[in-house]
Design an enzyme around this catalytic site. Structure first.
Site, mmCIF file in Angstrom:
data_model
loop_
_atom_site.group_PDB
_atom_site.id
_atom_site.type_symbol
_atom_site.label_atom_id
_atom_site.label_comp_id
_atom_site.label_asym_id
_atom_site.label_seq_id
_atom_site.Cartn_x
_atom_site.Cartn_y
_atom_site.Cartn_z
ATOM 1 N N ARG A 66 0.816 -1.215 0.000
ATOM 2 C CA ARG A 66 0.000 0.000 0.000
ATOM 3 C C ARG A 66 0.850 1.265 0.000
ATOM 4 O O ARG A 66 0.393 2.318 -0.444
ATOM 5 C CB ARG A 66 -0.999 -0.027 1.155
ATOM 6 C CG ARG A 66 -2.116 -1.049 0.918
ATOM 7 C CD ARG A 66 -3.072 -1.152 2.079
ATOM 8 N NE ARG A 66 -2.418 -1.393 3.343
ATOM 9 C CZ ARG A 66 -2.155 -2.583 3.874
ATOM 10 N NH1 ARG A 66 -2.508 -3.670 3.231
ATOM 11 N NH2 ARG A 66 -1.556 -2.693 5.036
ATOM 12 N N GLU A 103 4.935 -8.043 14.517
ATOM 13 C CA GLU A 103 4.129 -8.372 15.688
ATOM 14 C C GLU A 103 3.955 -9.881 15.823
ATOM 15 O O GLU A 103 3.939 -10.419 16.924
ATOM 16 C CB GLU A 103 2.772 -7.683 15.551
ATOM 17 C CG GLU A 103 2.007 -7.553 16.829
ATOM 18 C CD GLU A 103 0.776 -6.675 16.661
ATOM 19 O OE1 GLU A 103 -0.058 -6.709 17.563
ATOM 20 O OE2 GLU A 103 0.651 -5.971 15.637
#
Length: 183
Positions: A66, A103
């Site tokens: 993106r 993460e």
């Protein structure tokens, strides 16, 4: 309404929130509704381009995928080059790369070291900053290639996840068009 007239608050209203994705308790901020709105996409790019211009951008860098959407559009508006920071194995030339923690695991970014010149002011543009792992890896990679990276611009900041603070600790000024508090 002209796209440049859309305020960040109006743009924020175009971002869809999907509860419990990708796991329970997460409020996923889905930017596809913003980029699917012509006026919203145009206004987002115009706001980011104004900030990048003020930062003295000589090139814009964006991370796959993106970051390519927003970064390339900002580069076009400014009339500067775009540096693609890629996932592994996507470039046909010798690359430099960096491994970093996510993460939920590990990842890697790569780039053509010839894409920037020594001392060239590169501004990172991406859709979202959360924990900052990907953006921080991109900063390190671009700096390794010789670029000056003093600014990173995002459409969305998730401030509770601390990414902007991590970038600030690395000497990068962070700005975002909007933020969403909470998980």
């Amino acid at each position: 309404m002209e796209s440049q007239a859309l305020t960040p608050d109006q743009l924020k209203a175009l971002v869809r929130t999907v509860p419990d994705f990708p796991q329970p308790g997460i409020q996923f901020r889905d930017i596809t509704t913003l980029i699917g709105d012509g006026a919203g996409l145009s206004a987002s790019v115009a706001h980011l381009a104004a900030m990048a211009r003020e930062a003295g951008a000589q090139k814009i860098a964006g991370m796959e995928a993106r970051g390519f959407i927003f970064g390339a559009a900002v580069a076009v508006q400014l009339g500067v080059g775009f540096v693609s920071v890629r996932k592994p194995g996507k470039l046909p030339v010798d690359v430099i790369g960096i491994d970093y923690d996510l993460e939920y695991g590990k990842d890697r970014l790569e780039m053509d070291p010839g894409a920037v010149s020594d001392g060239e002011q590169v501004v990172i543009v991406d859709d979202l900053i959360a924990t900052g792992g990907t953006a921080l890896a991109a900063v390190k990679l671009l700096r390794t290639a010789g670029a000056r990276v003093d600014n990173a611009l995002f459409v969305i900041d998730l401030p509770d996840l601390g990414g902007a603070e991590r970038l600030a600790a690395a000497g990068v000024d962070v700005a975002a068009l909007m933020d969403f508090a909470g998980a």
